[in-house]
Enzyme design. Structure first.
Site, PDB file in Angstrom:
ATOM      1  CG  HIS A 161      -1.708  -1.151   1.370  1.00  0.00           C
ATOM      2  ND1 HIS A 161      -2.835  -1.505   0.918  1.00  0.00           N
ATOM      3  CD2 HIS A 161      -1.344  -2.527   1.894  1.00  0.00           C
ATOM      4  CE1 HIS A 161      -3.301  -2.609   1.172  1.00  0.00           C
ATOM      5  NE2 HIS A 161      -2.244  -3.306   1.960  1.00  0.00           N
ATOM      6  CB  SER A 282      12.861  22.709 -14.748  1.00  0.00           C
ATOM      7  OG  SER A 282      11.939  23.663 -14.855  1.00  0.00           O
ATOM      8  CE  LYS A 288      11.257  19.953 -11.370  1.00  0.00           C
ATOM      9  NZ  LYS A 288      10.052  19.521 -10.824  1.00  0.00           N
ATOM     10  CD  GLU A 295       8.963  12.447 -15.267  1.00  0.00           C
ATOM     11  OE1 GLU A 295       8.055  13.049 -14.999  1.00  0.00           O
ATOM     12  OE2 GLU A 295      10.198  13.011 -15.143  1.00  0.00           O
TER      13      GLU A 295
END
Ligand code: ARG
Length: 464
Positions: A161, A282, A288, A295
């Site tokens: 979970h 970024s 970043k 991804e």
């Protein structure tokens, strides 16, 4: 007859030219030229067979094979001019053959049809691409084995979970990925068996009146055997659907690996470092470092699953035998192959350079009362029924949360307060190392077991 249909290999019965839009609309050469080398290999085998059974002469066969060889060289050097008017890869090559060697080229299509030709081409092509995919999977599996070996006793929190559950080792986690890929590998190998059957000889749908030797052609092309029913041979694309299903499952696995890497690479987890060369920055936030590769792999799973649906829907309700619908099988199939090979390549580059942050993972494992089950098991071994033990540990955890202490940080009197069967030896089972070490059986996370699993896997891979 003096219309454009003169150029068309099937123009004989037509009295007007094809509508210009329809010509482009029905053409497939823009994408099926990818099959060219396989189309030529199939034609060479067909020509050899025709000569063997005496339908054409040895000289004719030789001229055809030589001409096809020239065409192959032209294509490889980028010197072949593809024509939309000639519709597809098959007719482009056949027309060029006749242009090169004269009217003997027109004999090549004896006893076959584009229907069995295209089905054969796709199978030859797919067989080759499956072999590449399997090599790529094997490479990734080897990397995972290496990571697992290096990190066989690196502690991390295991989750259910997405909540800290029990400590596991990073090596054990890598071996879970290995097992997933192992089944993917087996699925592709199994699919290959059904891909590797030869449609050629089915001709348009019913077979041919010429005395062809299909077993001979199949041997030349290294097919396991000819397809056994001509109607089925030209029409079904279930082998491509099966491949797409295996590819979709692989991508489902990749989307899970990627999801974990994205989480682990976040500042909040910080379990791993993904090397800079697999990340991007970024344009607005200078701090970043984005895990673009995982991804994107996660995102690319969508198109592969979409293509599976496309192929299933394409084949659904098609009557026997060949229908032009089937021309639509190629783009989703090609895209699937490009996508999974690209994802495998990206992972094969990235995974050897992945750096687990051992201290941070260990700290994280220490934080979520991950050894609570170990305490319960300890109590069971002292004669307390598991359900009662569960209750005792639940209360101890609640107390720990209140005191802001891990179970292992409670004093003996504190912890004995919940059960007087607890003794000094409890602290051995409450450590993270003690916890993983104790799961010492086939498939468990104990470092000793992880090493055994790695050795077995290495032995299995060596046989490939
Ligand atoms: N381009 C076609 C395809 O991809 C080749 C077979 C065409 N056969 C036909 N009878 N029109 O399916």
């Amino acid at each position: 007859m003096a219309n454009d249909q003169d150029n068309k290999l099937w123009g004989g019965r037509f009295t007007e030219s094809t509508d210009a839009f329809v010509e482009a609309f029905t053409a497939s050469v823009q994408f099926d030229r990818r099959l060219a080398t396989h189309d030529i290999a199939g034609s060479i085998a067909h020509a050899k067979m025709l000569a063997k059974v005496g339908v054409i002469t040895t000289e004719e066969s030789r001229a055809i094979i030589e001409g096809l060889g020239d065409i192959l060289a032209d294509i490889e050097m980028g010197q072949f001019e593809w024509s939309i008017a000639l519709e597809d890869v098959h007719m482009n090559i056949e027309a060029k053959l006749t242009e090169k060697i004269g009217s003997v080229g027109k004999k090549l299509h004896t006893g076959r049809s584009r229907n069995d030709q295209v089905a054969t081409d796709i199978r030859l092509y797919l067989r080759q691409e499956i072999d590449t995919v399997c090599l790529q999977i094997t490479e990734l599996q080897k990397t995972l084995l290496q990571q697992a070996k290096q990190e066989n006793d690196t502690i991390m929190p295991g989750f259910t979970h997405l909540q800290t559950a029990q400590p596991v080792t990073f090596g054990h986690h890598m071996m879970a990925w290995f097992e997933m890929l192992q089944r993917d590998y087996e699925r592709f190998q199994d699919c290959r068996k059904r891909v590797n059957k030869m449609p050629l000889g089915a001709a348009a749908l019913a077979g041919t009146t010429f005395p062809i030797d299909r077993v001979y052609t199949a041997q030349i092309l290294e097919f396991d055997e000819p397809c056994l029913n001509s109607l089925d041979a030209v029409s079904d694309r279930d082998f491509a659907i099966e491949f797409s299903a295996a590819a979709s499952i692989l991508m489902m696995h990749f989307s899970r690996f990627s999801e974990e890497l994205v989480l682990w690479a976040s500042a909040q987890f910080n379990f791993v470092d993904i090397p800079d060369r697999f990340c991007t920055g970024s344009s607005i936030m200078p701090q970043k470092k984005n895990p673009d590769v995982p991804e994107l792999v996660r995102g690319k799973s969508a198109r592969v699953m979409g293509s599976l649906t496309t192929l299933l829907t394409l084949m659904k309700s098609q009557p026997l035998a060949y229908n032009k619908d089937n021309q639509e099988d190629k783009e989703p199939l090609f895209d699937t192959i490009d996508t999974i090979q690209g994802c495998l390549r990206a992972y094969n580059g990235m995974m050897p350079a992945l750096k687990p942050n051992r201290d941070i993972m260990k700290k994280a494992a220490f934080q979520g009362y991950s050894t609570a089950t170990d305490l319960a098991d300890y109590l069971v071994k002292k004669g307390i029924p598991f359900r009662d033990a569960h209750e005792v540990v639940g209360k101890s955890v609640a107390y720990g949360i209140e005191q802001n202490k891990d179970l292992s940080e409670l004093s003996l009197p504190e912890i004995r307060h919940f059960c007087d069967k607890i003794e000094q030896d409890v602290f051995e089972v409450l450590t993270l190392d003690g916890s993983v070490k104790a799961r010492d059986h086939l498939g468990g996370t104990a470092p000793r077991q992880v090493l055994i699993a790695i050795e077995n896997a290495q032995r299995a891979l060596a046989k490939r």
